[in-house]
Design an enzyme around this catalytic site. Structure first.
Site, mmCIF file in Angstrom:
data_model
loop_
_atom_site.group_PDB
_atom_site.id
_atom_site.type_symbol
_atom_site.label_atom_id
_atom_site.label_comp_id
_atom_site.label_asym_id
_atom_site.label_seq_id
_atom_site.Cartn_x
_atom_site.Cartn_y
_atom_site.Cartn_z
ATOM 1 N N CYS A 111 0.872 -1.179 0.000
ATOM 2 C CA CYS A 111 0.000 0.000 0.000
ATOM 3 C C CYS A 111 0.911 1.232 0.000
ATOM 4 C CB CYS A 111 -0.883 -0.048 1.251
ATOM 5 S SG CYS A 111 -1.909 1.387 1.453
ATOM 6 N N CYS A 118 -2.774 14.865 3.592
ATOM 7 C CA CYS A 118 -3.887 14.852 2.636
ATOM 8 C C CYS A 118 -4.736 16.091 2.892
ATOM 9 C CB CYS A 118 -4.729 13.589 2.827
ATOM 10 S SG CYS A 118 -6.086 13.453 1.646
ATOM 11 N N CYS A 122 -11.374 13.808 5.448
ATOM 12 C CA CYS A 122 -12.437 12.838 5.746
ATOM 13 C C CYS A 122 -12.447 12.677 7.273
ATOM 14 C CB CYS A 122 -12.167 11.503 5.074
ATOM 15 S SG CYS A 122 -12.048 11.650 3.286
HETATM 16 S S1 SF4 Z 1 -9.498 8.807 3.657
HETATM 17 FE FE1 SF4 Z 1 -9.829 10.918 2.980
HETATM 18 S S2 SF4 Z 1 -8.503 12.181 4.314
HETATM 19 FE FE2 SF4 Z 1 -7.831 10.044 4.519
HETATM 20 S S3 SF4 Z 1 -6.145 9.841 3.042
HETATM 21 FE FE3 SF4 Z 1 -8.026 9.131 2.011
HETATM 22 S S4 SF4 Z 1 -8.822 10.963 0.970
HETATM 23 FE FE4 SF4 Z 1 -7.323 11.680 2.480
#
Ligand code: SF4
Length: 350
Positions: A111, A118, A122
């Site tokens: 992975c 990011c 989220c």
């Molecule tokens: S889940 Fe959402 S916040 Fe987390 S790495 Fe993936 S896109 Fe970014």
């Protein structure tokens, strides 16, 4: 030899660009091919180790080019065999990659991260809380493969068989570098992997999904869905406000038509949020446009967040409703929870 301007990051150059520059310095074509092979086929990140080059050639490379490798700083081992590696980038940022072995199936899945941090926030994800520190270059993504492949060979005497772009970051918001890294992984001047072995997971950027199809990629595509109606999805994934489910279904239909690839939905089950009968019905509707595999994933606790993972009973009931409607469904147990290596847990806290 003529001088070239400044010191360039050699890993940012295509084979043609490097060949042209070295040809202008009077190098034979096969010599520049040797340099390129050292870099991309053998993953060598030190000019001194390019043993079939003369000392003079190696010195020239050292003076005019730099290599910015990623360097491993921590490895953590989970009781279930999963290994998490943390890397330091040349500017000090940290990223993480995870090796998930399934020896019984001969699958060794890597992975990779595509960004340091990011931007998508989220609400259930540890990486999202870091914010975006910077984009990774194509070689920083590719080098995670090089480094973790060494660990895989050492530990299991097998190479990595599958790669998922599911680590830190949203790959479609670093499109150029991510697709360049995929091209390197597919190339026969690199590891020569097949597109079927590569999965790109996205929170859902409709226009970039279409672009991926238009650019001729046929990798497996996974949508991190996690809620099957816009209201709930807006609540946990703010990106949905600009890429709602209607837009995403259109884009995925487009990708399926262009590639013939089945789409996966990743669906983290949160107790009494998205694991009820109505949620299952909504999800079944989203599976009617093209062939879909739904992966139901158990939620992995993240420090400071108070989401609760669904009970096994609720997950089983939910999965049964999907299966009864003919939706291909798997329930995935998380791997590497004890070392914070599971889905949504990567945040450099090792
Ligand atoms: S889940 Fe959402 S916040 Fe987390 S790495 Fe993936 S896109 Fe970014």
């Amino acid at each position: 030899m003529k001088s070239v301007k400044g010191v360039q990051d050699i890993l940012s150059l295509s084979q043609e660009e490097l060949g042209k520059q070295l040809l202008e310095q009077g190098w034979k074509k096969f010599k520049s091919t040797q340099v390129y092979d050292w870099l991309w086929k053998h993953g060598v990140r030190n000019f001194d180790n390019m043993s079939n080059l003369s000392l003079e050639h190696r010195e020239f490379l050292k003076q005019h080019y730099s290599i910015n490798p990623i360097s491993q700083d921590v490895i953590q081992h989970s009781v279930d065999g999963t290994k998490k590696m943390r890397f330091t980038l040349h500017d000090g940022h940290k990223i993480e990659s995870v090796l998930i072995p399934a020896e019984e199936d001969n699958r060794y899945t890597l992975c990779v991260s595509s960004q340091a941090g990011c931007s998508l926030t989220c609400s259930f994800c540890a990486t999202g809380r870091m914010g975006l520190l910077r984009q990774l270059t194509a070689s920083e993504i590719f080098d995670q493969y090089i480094e973790v492949n060494k660990l895989c060979l050492q530990s299991y005497e097998k190479p990595i068989s599958n790669i998922v772009y599911m680590g830190m970051g949203e790959p479609l918001l670093n499109y150029k570098n991510v697709t360049q890294s995929i091209t390197k992984l597919l190339s026969n001047t690199g590891p020569n992997l097949s597109q079927r072995r590569i999965t790109l997971s996205t929170a859902g950027i409709a226009k970039m999904i279409k672009k991926l199809a238009d650019d001729g990629f046929k990798v497996n595509l996974a949508l991190s869905l996690h809620a099957a109606d816009d209201q709930k999805r807006n609540e946990i994934m703010p990106i949905n406000q600009h890429n709602n489910l209607h837009a995403l279904m259109e884009a995925l239909k487009y990708y399926y038509k262009a590639t013939g690839q089945r789409i996966s939905y990743e669906y983290i089950a949160f107790e009494h949020f998205n694991d009820g009968d109505q949620d299952a019905k909504n999800l079944i509707r989203l599976c009617s446009h093209f062939p879909v595999l739904v992966n139901i994933i158990e939620y992995n606790p993240v420090r400071g967040l108070d989401y609760v993972k669904s009970s096994d009973d609720r997950i089983n009931r939910f999965a049964k409703l999907l299966l009864k409607s003919g939706v291909m469904t798997t329930v995935r147990k998380s791997r590497g929870k004890d070392i914070d290596a599971a889905c949504g847990q990567l945040a450099n806290e090792s």
